[in-house]
Design a protein around this motif. Structure first.
Motif, short mmCIF file in Angstrom:
data_model
loop_
_atom_site.label_atom_id
_atom_site.label_comp_id
_atom_site.label_asym_id
_atom_site.label_seq_id
_atom_site.Cartn_x
_atom_site.Cartn_y
_atom_site.Cartn_z
N ASP A 209 6.35 -5.19 9.19
CA ASP A 209 6.13 -6.22 10.22
C ASP A 209 5.82 -5.64 11.60
O ASP A 209 5.50 -6.37 12.52
N ILE A 210 5.94 -4.32 11.74
CA ILE A 210 5.69 -3.70 13.05
C ILE A 210 4.20 -3.58 13.30
O ILE A 210 3.46 -3.09 12.44
N ASP A 211 3.73 -4.06 14.44
CA ASP A 211 2.34 -3.89 14.83
C ASP A 211 2.29 -3.55 16.31
O ASP A 211 3.32 -3.26 16.93
N ILE A 212 1.11 -3.57 16.88
CA ILE A 212 0.93 -3.14 18.26
C ILE A 212 1.69 -4.03 19.24
O ILE A 212 2.03 -3.61 20.35
N ASN A 213 1.96 -5.28 18.80
CA ASN A 213 2.68 -6.20 19.68
C ASN A 213 4.18 -6.18 19.46
O ASN A 213 4.92 -6.91 20.12
N GLN A 214 4.66 -5.37 18.50
CA GLN A 214 6.09 -5.31 18.21
C GLN A 214 6.57 -3.87 18.13
O GLN A 214 7.34 -3.50 17.26
N LEU A 215 6.10 -3.05 19.04
CA LEU A 215 6.51 -1.64 19.04
C LEU A 215 7.98 -1.46 19.42
O LEU A 215 8.54 -0.39 19.21
N HIS A 216 8.60 -2.48 19.97
CA HIS A 216 10.01 -2.38 20.34
C HIS A 216 10.92 -2.54 19.13
O HIS A 216 12.12 -2.25 19.21
N THR A 217 10.38 -2.99 18.00
CA THR A 217 11.20 -3.20 16.80
C THR A 217 11.62 -1.85 16.22
O THR A 217 10.82 -0.92 16.16
N ARG A 218 12.88 -1.78 15.76
CA ARG A 218 13.37 -0.57 15.12
C ARG A 218 13.96 -0.91 13.75
O ARG A 218 14.44 -2.03 13.53
N LEU A 219 13.91 0.06 12.85
CA LEU A 219 14.42 -0.15 11.50
C LEU A 219 15.95 -0.09 11.51
O LEU A 219 16.54 0.76 12.17
N SER A 220 16.56 -0.98 10.75
CA SER A 220 18.01 -1.01 10.66
C SER A 220 18.48 -0.01 9.60
O SER A 220 17.97 0.01 8.48
N ALA A 221 19.47 0.80 9.96
CA ALA A 221 20.02 1.80 9.02
C ALA A 221 21.40 1.39 8.51
O ALA A 221 22.07 2.18 7.85
N ASP A 222 21.83 0.14 8.79
CA ASP A 222 23.17 -0.28 8.42
C ASP A 222 23.37 -0.27 6.90
O ASP A 222 24.42 0.16 6.41
N ALA A 223 22.37 -0.78 6.15
CA ALA A 223 22.52 -0.87 4.69
C ALA A 223 21.79 0.24 3.95
O ALA A 223 21.69 0.20 2.73
N VAL A 224 21.30 1.21 4.68
CA VAL A 224 20.54 2.30 4.06
C VAL A 224 21.51 3.37 3.55
O VAL A 224 22.48 3.71 4.25
N PRO A 225 21.30 3.92 2.34
CA PRO A 225 22.16 5.02 1.87
C PRO A 225 22.14 6.18 2.84
O PRO A 225 21.15 6.43 3.53
N SER A 226 23.27 6.89 2.92
CA SER A 226 23.39 7.98 3.88
C SER A 226 22.33 9.05 3.66
O SER A 226 21.90 9.71 4.60
N GLU A 227 21.89 9.24 2.39
CA GLU A 227 20.88 10.24 2.12
C GLU A 227 19.53 9.88 2.75
O GLU A 227 18.73 10.77 3.05
N ALA A 228 19.26 8.57 2.89
CA ALA A 228 17.98 8.14 3.47
C ALA A 228 18.08 7.85 4.96
O ALA A 228 17.06 7.59 5.60
N ALA A 229 19.29 7.88 5.52
CA ALA A 229 19.46 7.58 6.94
C ALA A 229 18.67 8.53 7.84
O ALA A 229 18.09 8.08 8.84
N PRO A 230 18.60 9.85 7.55
CA PRO A 230 17.78 10.71 8.43
C PRO A 230 16.31 10.30 8.47
O PRO A 230 15.67 10.42 9.52
N LEU A 231 15.78 9.82 7.34
CA LEU A 231 14.38 9.37 7.34
C LEU A 231 14.21 8.15 8.23
O LEU A 231 13.25 8.08 9.01
N VAL A 232 15.11 7.18 8.13
CA VAL A 232 15.03 5.98 8.97
C VAL A 232 15.16 6.36 10.44
O VAL A 232 14.42 5.85 11.29
N GLN A 233 16.08 7.28 10.75
CA GLN A 233 16.25 7.70 12.13
C GLN A 233 15.01 8.41 12.65
O GLN A 233 14.60 8.23 13.80
N ALA A 234 14.38 9.24 11.80
CA ALA A 234 13.15 9.93 12.21
C ALA A 234 12.03 8.93 12.49
O ALA A 234 11.26 9.10 13.45
N ILE A 235 11.94 7.88 11.68
CA ILE A 235 10.93 6.85 11.91
C ILE A 235 11.20 6.13 13.23
O ILE A 235 10.28 5.86 14.01
N ASN A 236 12.46 5.80 13.48
CA ASN A 236 12.81 5.13 14.75
C ASN A 236 12.50 6.02 15.94
O ASN A 236 12.02 5.56 16.99
N ASP A 237 12.78 7.32 15.80
CA ASP A 237 12.45 8.25 16.89
C ASP A 237 10.94 8.30 17.12
O ASP A 237 10.47 8.35 18.28
#
Length: 460
Positions: A209-237
């Motif tokens: 759902d992220i596009d040029i008009n929603q660059l402020h949106t960030r992925l939620s890592a609350d329900a993400v397995p701990s093994e995949a959390a670094p990937l989600v954090q890297a995407i948010n960064d």
């Protein structure tokens, strides 16, 4: 570049689990067979049970009521396969029938086991049991009556005994365990992975759902397995960096557009003072395009930085005013402007200035691409639409979407920055409407903006 095929985590995990289960069961097989072979508890047991079954079929009585063995094929096969086998048969009257060389420790033990139905006779594992004989005792019913059979074979481990033991362990232990494990792995693993990665699927949906008009949106890592959390954090960064860079570019473009307006105004004043002529007309036309580009850049920045303020406006009145403002420009370019409306008024909820800019861009687009001939018609429809139609060459059907992309031009060799139609689409989208383009039968293109009906007032 050829992309490698996407690997399925579920399929990979299933195959690895199955391989691990097979390896584990093979290891168990080796340990069980090795242990039982060393102790003599299994390799002899298979032969002894087979011997008891063969003797049960072969035992009979002679004319003196003595015990005898009929020469059955199974008995002959046993004697050839297990040459070191031995057995002692006793009936309830104490008659005996023996074959082979029973170990001395078992030769006279049968009478002491009369009260026991069956038994396995061997040695403690602490002893050197692999070199000591074992025996099997069992009371059975035969044609010669009820008899006690005590049987065994040599303590040595032969390939035949190992094969028999392996077959027995596979059929009685490995297969009954392996098949349910494989079935459970195939059925349960996809369910476990799907539930474990449910949070990752939610994060993927957010990313889509992220596009040029929603660059402020960030992925939620609350329900993400701990093994995949670094990937989600890297995407948010990465989104943080993109947003900062994009905002910097937006500020630069807005500042540049603002800075351009002053020299454009100065140039226009100076050009207006020139003597009338073709040179002045061409310079003013070029300056008008430059001013239009600066205005489009400013409009795009305003749209991206603030939400429009909606109010009740009339499309008929809006079309009349914009058509009146641009009529001299259209006539000077060789067109005949026309305004048509199916209704006297057409109210919608919208932003007056941005909708005027959208209609202005459509009319300017028609002036630029209409071939400098025919009529440019502005039509307000009863379906809350407003359209601009020219009599030019039209738009190829395969380019209907491309022409709304920023900096895309249908004819690159012509003037224009390719921002006008992109700006129109963004304005229409912010109003919850849609813009379409079709080629009219008599030639030319028709751009139609369709909006939502106005909200009904709560008061009556």
């Amino acid at each position: 570049m050829i992309s490698s095929p996407v690997r399925s985590l579920t399929r990979t995990l299933i195959w690895r689990l199955i391989a691990f289960q097979i390896a584990g069961l093979v290891l168990i097989l080796v340990l069980v067979v090795g242990t039982l072979s060393a102790t003599g508890l299994l390799v002899n047991l298979e032969t002894e049970d087979e011997t008891i079954a063969i003797l049960q079929e072969a035992l009979a009585r002679d004319e003196n009521n003595g015990l005898l063995l009929r020469p059955t094929p199974a008995l002959a096969d046993l004697r050839s396969k297990v040459p070191d086998h031995w057995f002692i048969v006793r009936d309830q009257n104490g008659q005996r029938l023996a074959e082979g060389q029973p170990p001395s420790v078992f030769a006279r033990i049968g009478a002491s086991l009369d009260e026991i139905g069956q038994a396995r006779l061997g040695w403690n594992m602490a002893d050197d049991s692999s070199s000591r004989p074992t025996a099997r005792m069992k009371w059975i019913d035969t044609q010669a009556g009820r008899v006690q059979i005590l049987t065994g074979s040599g303590p040595q481990v032969t390939p035949h005994k190992i094969l028999m033991a392996t077959s027995l362990v596979i059929s009685s232990l490995i297969l009954p365990s392996l098949v349910p494990l494989i079935i459970a792995t195939i059925v349960v693993t996809p369910v476990v992975i799907r539930r474990a990665l449910a949070g990752l699927s939610e994060a993927a949906a957010q990313a889509r759902d992220i596009d040029i008009n929603q660059l402020h949106t960030r992925l939620s890592a609350d329900a993400v397995p701990s093994e995949a959390a670094p990937l989600v954090q890297a995407i948010n960064d990465a989104l943080d960096r993109l947003e900062r860079e994009y905002e910097g570019q937006q500020r630069f473009l807005m500042a540049a557009a603002h800075e351009l307006r002053t020299p454009i105004a100065v140039l226009q004043v100076r050009l207006e003072s020139l003597a009338e002529g073709a040179v002045k007309d061409r310079l003013l036309e070029a300056l008008n395009r430059l001013a239009n580009l600066a205005g489009q850049l400013l409009d795009i920045q305003r749209l991206s930085q603030s939400a429009p303020e909606f109010a009740r406006i009339d499309l008929v009145d809006l079309a009349r005013r914009v058509a009146s403002d641009l009529a001299p420009l259209a006539i000077a370019a060789g067109y005949e402007p026309a305004l048509e409306s199916d209704v006297d008024e057409m109210p919608i909820d919208g932003d007056q200035s941005s909708l005027e800019r959208a209609l202005t861009n459509l009319i300017q687009n028609a002036i630029q691409h209409g071939g400098r001939r025919g009529t440019i018609t502005i039509t307000v429809g009863s379906d809350y639409s407003i359209s601009v139609t020219d009599e030019g060459d039209g738009v190829p059907a395969e380019r209907n979407e491309d022409i709304f992309k920023p900096f895309h031009r249908l004819h690159p060799q012509r003037s224009g920055a390719g921002l006008g139609l992109h700006l129109v689409r963004e304005i229409v989208r912010r109003h919850g409407g849609r813009i379409t383009v079709i080629n009219v039968p008599h030639g030319g293109a028709c751009f139609r903006m369709t909006f939502r009906p106005p909200r009904q007032s709560a008061s009556r």
